[in-house]
Design a protein around this motif. Sequence first.
Motif, short mmCIF file in Angstrom:
data_model
loop_
_atom_site.label_atom_id
_atom_site.label_comp_id
_atom_site.label_asym_id
_atom_site.label_seq_id
_atom_site.Cartn_x
_atom_site.Cartn_y
_atom_site.Cartn_z
N ASP A 142 8.42 -0.72 8.77
CA ASP A 142 7.63 0.48 9.03
C ASP A 142 7.08 0.49 10.45
O ASP A 142 7.06 1.53 11.12
CB ASP A 142 6.48 0.55 8.02
CG ASP A 142 5.72 1.86 8.11
OD1 ASP A 142 6.33 2.91 7.87
OD2 ASP A 142 4.52 1.83 8.45
N HIS A 163 0.87 -1.18 0.00
CA HIS A 163 0.00 0.00 0.00
C HIS A 163 0.90 1.23 0.00
O HIS A 163 2.05 1.19 0.47
CB HIS A 163 -0.97 0.02 1.18
CG HIS A 163 -0.32 -0.05 2.53
ND1 HIS A 163 0.02 -1.25 3.14
CD2 HIS A 163 0.05 0.93 3.39
CE1 HIS A 163 0.57 -1.01 4.32
NE2 HIS A 163 0.61 0.30 4.50
N LYS A 204 1.42 5.42 0.73
CA LYS A 204 0.98 6.60 1.47
C LYS A 204 1.60 7.84 0.84
O LYS A 204 2.76 7.83 0.44
CB LYS A 204 1.42 6.54 2.94
CG LYS A 204 0.84 5.39 3.74
CD LYS A 204 1.41 5.41 5.17
CE LYS A 204 0.87 4.26 6.00
NZ LYS A 204 1.46 4.27 7.38
N GLY A 205 0.81 8.88 0.73
CA GLY A 205 1.33 10.16 0.27
C GLY A 205 0.94 11.25 1.26
O GLY A 205 -0.22 11.33 1.66
N ARG A 206 1.89 12.07 1.70
CA ARG A 206 1.56 13.10 2.69
C ARG A 206 2.30 14.39 2.35
O ARG A 206 3.44 14.36 1.87
CB ARG A 206 1.94 12.66 4.10
CG ARG A 206 3.44 12.40 4.28
CD ARG A 206 3.78 12.05 5.72
NE ARG A 206 5.21 11.83 5.87
CZ ARG A 206 6.11 12.77 6.10
NH1 ARG A 206 5.70 14.05 6.16
NH2 ARG A 206 7.39 12.49 6.24
N GLU A 237 7.93 3.30 13.17
CA GLU A 237 6.84 4.13 13.66
C GLU A 237 6.59 3.95 15.15
O GLU A 237 6.24 4.89 15.85
CB GLU A 237 5.55 3.80 12.88
CG GLU A 237 5.53 4.34 11.47
CD GLU A 237 5.61 5.85 11.44
OE1 GLU A 237 4.94 6.51 12.25
OE2 GLU A 237 6.38 6.39 10.64
N GLU A 275 6.35 -3.92 5.89
CA GLU A 275 5.45 -3.58 6.99
C GLU A 275 6.17 -3.68 8.34
O GLU A 275 5.96 -2.86 9.23
CB GLU A 275 4.23 -4.51 6.97
CG GLU A 275 3.15 -4.08 5.99
CD GLU A 275 1.89 -4.90 6.16
OE1 GLU A 275 2.01 -6.07 6.59
OE2 GLU A 275 0.80 -4.39 5.85
N ILE A 334 6.38 10.14 -0.67
CA ILE A 334 5.63 8.92 -0.99
C ILE A 334 6.28 7.76 -0.24
O ILE A 334 7.51 7.63 -0.23
CB ILE A 334 5.66 8.63 -2.51
CG1 ILE A 334 5.14 9.85 -3.30
CG2 ILE A 334 4.85 7.38 -2.82
CD1 ILE A 334 3.71 10.19 -3.03
N ARG A 335 5.50 6.94 0.43
CA ARG A 335 6.03 5.78 1.14
C ARG A 335 5.38 4.52 0.58
O ARG A 335 4.14 4.39 0.61
CB ARG A 335 5.76 5.89 2.63
CG ARG A 335 6.37 4.76 3.46
CD ARG A 335 6.19 5.03 4.94
NE ARG A 335 6.91 6.24 5.33
CZ ARG A 335 6.78 6.80 6.53
NH1 ARG A 335 5.95 6.27 7.42
NH2 ARG A 335 7.45 7.88 6.83
#
Length: 720
Positions: free
Chosen positions: A331, A220, A222-224, A335, A328, A251-252
């Motif tokens: 990450d 998946h 992620k964009g932030r 995190e 995952e 982008i991750r």
Amino acid sequence: MLDRLALTTEERAMVESARAQLTGRDIFGLLPIDKSLATAQVVVDEIGLGHDSVLAVLLRPMLEEQLVTLEQVEHDHGPSVARILHGLERIQRLYSKNPVVESENFRNLLLSFAEDMRVILIMIADRVSLMRQIRNVVDDEARRRVSEEAAWLYAPLAHKLGLYQLKSELEDLSMKYLEHDAYYHIREKLNATKQSRDAYIASFIGPIEQKLKAAGLHFHIKGRTKSIHSIWQKMKKQKCPFEGVYDLFAIRIILESDDTQESVDAKAHSREVMQCWQAYSIVTDMYQPNPKRLRDWLSVPKSNGYESLHITVLGPEQKWVEIQIRSERMDEIAERGVAAHWRYKGVKSEGSLDEWLNGIRSMLENSSGMEAMDQFKMELYEDEVFVFTPKGDLYKFPKGATVLDFAYHIHSKIGNQCVGARINNKVVTIRHELQSGDQVEIMTQTNQKPKQEWVNIVKTSRAKSKIRLALRETQQAEGLFAKESLERKFKNRKIEMEEPVLMHLMKRLGFKEASEFYRQIATGHLDLNYVADKYIEEKQRESAITGDNVARSAADFQFDSTLNAPSSTLNQNDVLVIDQNLKGIDFQLSKCCHPIYGDPVFGFVTAGGGIKIHRTDCPNAPELRKRFGYRIVKAKWSGKGASMYSITLRVVGNDDIGIVNNLTSIISKDERLVLRSINIDSHDGLFSGNLVVMLDDTSHMESLMKKLRTVKGVKQVERI
């Protein structure tokens, strides 16, 4: 909100009572109880603390207004709530000392004062709540102060605790109040470009998703968009406008796998790494990478365990885009803090503090760990104390440090003149041990001087070295004063001071060094008159040149011609030949000029019938010729023989390191020389001293003096 907190009837009544009584507004125009309710909202919704923490927040205004005591709180609501309130109260007292919150020491002191980590979390929530409510306040100075504290203190603490959303909000709000124009400039730019930025991200990741799916990868993306504060920092660092910041978003790509636990076997780890590089290959085939911006923490993970691939590629419209690729598991580690996410962001490590805060963050993120939070007490900094100056500056010392350590930390002069301190309005001695949170005001007196026992009072090596230096300087100054006092005493008593005689006296009195001799005079342990009397005795003991040296009136003196000449009956035209084998004549080499073989000499017939041999350039020669010319006889040396003679050389120069060793090494290398004594004094970067040496003749003496003059720093060498 009160309904959501599920308060008891008693607690609800307490809150309502507080609302009725605490109507005084603060500097921002906010009611204390309303502030508490807003803070409690953050504590519950955004941090996730429990019942005790919320109740402590609501009771805090009443405690500050002395409407309730800690004892009452503990009795009614338990020790956990009381402990949190006690920590909040201690921190409030800490702020009353007007600390400089920008210092790293203050943050550490704040943590050590908290006792319970929930206190720090409540303080962060309180500052977030306050920052949200002060947008329209009139007092700009007060708003500036709390905004600076939020940026310097609370945002870094939130970052360390994994409260990233609150950390970013604190930074953005601080910038909003402190750098208003820059904040709104960037916000307007972001708003203006949001639609195009979202469209760009969608167009950028669309082809990547298709390629990754085609390769059979599960993932998946992620964009932030980066925070306004982060963008502003990049603009300042890169010295460019908003348009020049190419990585406004990141982008991750997170690859899904079956192994999501933090510890996996080598085979599973190898599979993860292979999938990351596969994704890297797909992305770089589509977009041109910047090789200078590649960060490979897969092959060699960071020391804290962080693993990831960071690349920057040139996307559509020639825009650079930052991409992070990880599994995952990787990450989750980054995190959740197992890899210490604050270090990953570049915050410096603090050893046990990082590990400890990491454990707290894990508790926050794990709901089952929240119960353990109730019993969690801080045990950090047990070997350190943090104390304030009256101006609010904060310093760190080892546990056991004293008032004297603090004084020398401020300034050497303050330490040298320290007589005590005033701590929390109480006068204490220099031996008083410092405690965390103390506000220390040093008391001094101009007549105070360092003492040897001070070395055992202080704890820090910095203070010890400063005390030793001050003691040396004091001893040198006292020694110089004592030497001048002795010279004045001799002059008043009309005593001519001769260095060799004084050196012999020092040894006879038991002193190995001249500095100790003068120190005893300076401290009053050695009386000047006593020294003068002993000096006269020493000089008489060495048979001064005038014979018996007994003071008599000239009217009583009768010259006995029979004593005029020795038994060999020397005439004025005769020459005394000085030889070891000379028979029938009692002769001695005089102590005032120490003649040696090769010196031009003459003889002087003493009242006792013996003969003293003097150099022709002896300081006493003119007076002897003037007053006792009839006692003068010619003299000369015979063969050289094997005699050794004593001479005194005076050496003056710069006080360089190793100067004494350089002088003595020259003498020690010459087997025909014997060093009898050396006396060196140093003052204001210069040294002067006397060397008493045994040698055989003047040629040897001249050779020695020539060698000594070649020593670096030596300015003058002369015979005395």
